[in-house]
Write a protein that holds these residues in place. Structure first.
Motif, short mmCIF file in Angstrom:
data_model
loop_
_atom_site.label_atom_id
_atom_site.label_comp_id
_atom_site.label_asym_id
_atom_site.label_seq_id
_atom_site.Cartn_x
_atom_site.Cartn_y
_atom_site.Cartn_z
N UNK A 180 0.81 -1.12 0.07
CA UNK A 180 -0.21 -0.01 -0.02
C UNK A 180 0.91 1.36 -0.02
N UNK A 181 2.07 1.20 0.67
CA UNK A 181 2.91 2.41 0.92
C UNK A 181 4.18 2.05 1.29
N UNK A 182 5.23 2.81 1.20
CA UNK A 182 6.46 2.72 1.75
C UNK A 182 6.71 4.13 2.44
N UNK A 183 6.70 4.15 3.76
CA UNK A 183 6.87 5.38 4.79
C UNK A 183 8.24 5.41 5.12
N UNK A 184 8.45 6.71 5.55
CA UNK A 184 9.77 6.95 5.96
C UNK A 184 9.70 7.65 7.30
N UNK A 185 10.94 8.25 7.57
CA UNK A 185 11.30 8.92 8.73
C UNK A 185 10.21 10.30 8.93
N UNK A 186 9.69 10.29 10.25
CA UNK A 186 8.54 11.40 10.41
C UNK A 186 7.24 11.19 10.15
N UNK A 187 6.71 9.88 9.54
CA UNK A 187 5.61 9.43 9.31
C UNK A 187 5.04 8.74 10.48
N UNK A 188 3.59 8.78 10.48
CA UNK A 188 2.84 8.01 11.60
C UNK A 188 2.13 7.02 11.02
#
Length: 184
Positions: A100-108
């Motif tokens: 669905x997604x790749x999330x990085x630093x700072x994400x919740x």
């Protein structure tokens, strides 16, 4: 916070203690949509109510279908978010999931279940070493009681985040529906 620590250990995350001094993490206040409007002092107050955890690459952070009432703020690292697409798919096996997604630093991540207590919608795995700040529903309530302005700011930012995600999802749904209409 002892209950939250136990939950983190149960899912295999290393607990590193309280997440103090969020303001001293390079770039976090600027990179994180949730923290962008926080002063350094407000971010530190928020961090005092959060638990610092660590995961290694490949480690599951959140399992689809689990019931839990906490969210994570990625302090550093990259996380893969995936959803089972069939009844036979096992949530712990990444190959059976659709990204669905790749999330990085700072994400919740995990904020929906923190709010409503419903089972997790998707699974999340560490793609790199990950450090995260974890906060449960009880900690949010304590924050609101002890520091109402910081608690209110957090809730406004989380509401904005959820609204943006709903808009993005709606936009994607419309695109899929239009594509199917033109294919018929």
């Amino acid at each position: 916070m002892a209950r939250l620590e136990e939950q983190m250990r149960t899912i295999g995350l290393e607990v590193l203690g309280c997440c103090e001094k969020l303001s001293e993490r390079p770039g976090l206040l600027q990179e994180s949509p949730i923290l962008q409007d926080f002063t350094p002092q407000e971010a530190d107050v928020l961090g005092e109510g959060m638990l610092h955890v660590h995961a290694e690459p490949g480690q599951m952070l959140i399992r689809e279908g689990d019931s839990s009432e906490w969210m994570m703020l990625l302090l550093n690292g990259t996380v893969d978010v995936g959803k089972r697409m069939g009844h036979e798919a096992a949530p712990e096996q990444r190959g059976d999931n659709t990204r669905l997604a790749v999330i990085r630093t700072g994400a919740v991540l995990g904020e929906m279940s923190m709010f409503d207590g419903e089972p997790r919608y998707a699974s999340c795995w560490a793609l790199s070493p990950v450090d995260a700040a974890v906060m449960d529903r009880d900690a949010v309530a304590r924050l609101i009681k002890a520091h109402p302005a910081v608690g209110a700011k957090l809730l406004v930012k989380l509401t904005q985040l959820l609204a943006q995600r709903l808009r993005n999802t709606s936009t994607q749904l419309v695109k899929v529906m239009r594509q199917r209409t033109t294919e018929q």
